[in-house]
Write a protein that holds these residues in place. Sequence first.
Motif, PDB file in Angstrom:
ATOM      1  N   THR A 157       0.822  -1.157  -0.272  1.00 26.95           N
ATOM      2  CA  THR A 157      -0.089   0.039  -0.171  1.00 26.95           C
ATOM      3  C   THR A 157       0.943   1.451   0.151  1.00 26.95           C
ATOM      4  O   THR A 157       2.065   1.190   0.386  1.00 26.95           O
ATOM      5  CB  THR A 157      -0.923  -0.111   1.303  1.00 26.95           C
ATOM      6  N   PRO A 158       0.335   2.159  -0.608  1.00 23.73           N
ATOM      7  CA  PRO A 158       1.312   3.649  -0.551  1.00 23.73           C
ATOM      8  C   PRO A 158       1.508   4.365   0.697  1.00 23.73           C
ATOM      9  O   PRO A 158       0.699   4.130   1.574  1.00 23.73           O
ATOM     10  CB  PRO A 158       0.496   4.544  -1.510  1.00 23.73           C
ATOM     11  N   LEU A 159       2.679   4.686   0.951  1.00 23.49           N
ATOM     12  CA  LEU A 159       3.168   5.204   1.915  1.00 23.49           C
ATOM     13  C   LEU A 159       2.253   6.486   2.458  1.00 23.49           C
ATOM     14  O   LEU A 159       2.102   6.716   3.628  1.00 23.49           O
ATOM     15  CB  LEU A 159       4.495   5.489   2.137  1.00 23.49           C
ATOM     16  N   PRO A 186       0.872   9.776  -6.104  1.00 29.69           N
ATOM     17  CA  PRO A 186      -0.623   9.587  -6.675  1.00 29.69           C
ATOM     18  C   PRO A 186      -1.972   9.836  -5.720  1.00 29.69           C
ATOM     19  O   PRO A 186      -1.667   9.901  -4.527  1.00 29.69           O
ATOM     20  CB  PRO A 186      -0.439   7.963  -6.969  1.00 29.69           C
ATOM     21  N   ARG A 187      -2.714  10.434  -6.522  1.00 35.08           N
ATOM     22  CA  ARG A 187      -4.209  10.753  -5.633  1.00 35.08           C
ATOM     23  C   ARG A 187      -4.904   9.394  -5.949  1.00 35.08           C
ATOM     24  O   ARG A 187      -5.216   9.118  -7.340  1.00 35.08           O
ATOM     25  CB  ARG A 187      -4.811  11.865  -6.567  1.00 35.08           C
ATOM     26  N   PHE A 188      -5.620   9.169  -4.943  1.00 37.20           N
ATOM     27  CA  PHE A 188      -6.568   7.855  -5.064  1.00 37.20           C
ATOM     28  C   PHE A 188      -7.997   8.240  -4.609  1.00 37.20           C
ATOM     29  O   PHE A 188      -8.857   7.831  -5.254  1.00 37.20           O
ATOM     30  CB  PHE A 188      -6.232   6.818  -3.712  1.00 37.20           C
ATOM     31  N   THR A 189      -8.058   9.532  -3.615  1.00 38.61           N
ATOM     32  CA  THR A 189      -9.406  10.001  -3.575  1.00 38.61           C
ATOM     33  C   THR A 189      -9.233  11.555  -3.601  1.00 38.61           C
ATOM     34  O   THR A 189      -8.156  12.087  -3.455  1.00 38.61           O
ATOM     35  CB  THR A 189     -10.105   9.318  -2.094  1.00 38.61           C
ATOM     36  N   GLU A 190     -10.333  12.258  -3.331  1.00 32.75           N
ATOM     37  CA  GLU A 190     -10.150  13.831  -3.268  1.00 32.75           C
ATOM     38  C   GLU A 190      -9.575  14.120  -1.904  1.00 32.75           C
ATOM     39  O   GLU A 190      -9.169  15.302  -1.712  1.00 32.75           O
ATOM     40  CB  GLU A 190     -11.603  14.328  -3.421  1.00 32.75           C
ATOM     41  N   ARG A 191      -9.358  13.348  -1.188  1.00 32.73           N
ATOM     42  CA  ARG A 191      -8.568  13.367   0.395  1.00 32.73           C
ATOM     43  C   ARG A 191      -7.337  12.984   0.445  1.00 32.73           C
ATOM     44  O   ARG A 191      -6.729  13.298   1.504  1.00 32.73           O
ATOM     45  CB  ARG A 191      -9.650  12.902   1.420  1.00 32.73           C
ATOM     46  N   THR A 192      -6.892  12.313  -0.621  1.00 30.43           N
ATOM     47  CA  THR A 192      -5.676  12.024  -0.603  1.00 30.43           C
ATOM     48  C   THR A 192      -4.515  13.240  -0.642  1.00 30.43           C
ATOM     49  O   THR A 192      -4.651  14.148  -1.440  1.00 30.43           O
ATOM     50  CB  THR A 192      -5.131  11.012  -1.898  1.00 30.43           C
TER      51      THR A 192
END
Length: 276
Positions: A157-159, A186-192
């Motif tokens: 999983t991303p750090l 990288p952006r995974f959701t709008e809250r990343t």
Amino acid sequence: MTSTHKQSDPSEEKNPTTEKQSARGSASAVQSVDRAVSVLEILARHGEAGVTEIADELDVHKSTAFRLLGVLENRGLVAQAKDRGKYYLGAGVLRLAGAAAVRLDISQEGVPVCRELADELGETVNIAVLDDDAAVNIMQARGTASVTAQNWLGRRTPLHATSSGKVLLAHMPPTLREGILARPLPRFTERTITGASMLRAELEAVVEQGYGLTSEELELGLAAVAAPIRAHDGKVIASISVSGPVYRLNMDRLPELAKRTVAAGAELSRRMGYGF
């Protein structure tokens, strides 16, 4: 009369010579790896050995043995005694063995701690270790409320978008951490969190408060809290996390979850020799 016979496309035709060369190259690479491992096993048995001895055991020419030793020496897996000219296992082997031992020890010692925490909180508990530029989950226990939760075991999983990852990233050597923060996040959701400055500030908070948090930064609806696990020398070697849906891991429950997760991390650190 027009022929309906389709002309073969030269680009689609297989070249037997090229295929044979590729196969020979693959076989040669596998053979080289096998021989390199054999060199390490020879040195493990004898303690030290010269090029001639190693070549004889491998049944290869001395030049082949010398090339293998050169590659292994460059990677720190073997070293040479300058006064005798013999080779022995290098510090790189200890580094790899130590990493494997740490994972094994954490997995063994983590079983009762993870099980107790999962039973107490009813949520999914994971132990993660650093794997290059990601966190990999090496152990998982599920609580009664998480019977339908997804399996995180073995996942990288991303750090920057996970609680465990933030803990590992926050306690990473500064040079390595800054190297990761210098890359695109990288952006995974709008809250990343994808900005290095904002993430850097959050990592400082992780160190100060003793735990890391995420809320819908990797997946919508998922929240987590994680705490560090330390080795005997105080170095952070892993993290323990509690994760679940945001409607259960909400702000009202967060203080309790963080306190228990930090306590579990401290217990696992004690089991790993920290504090003695």
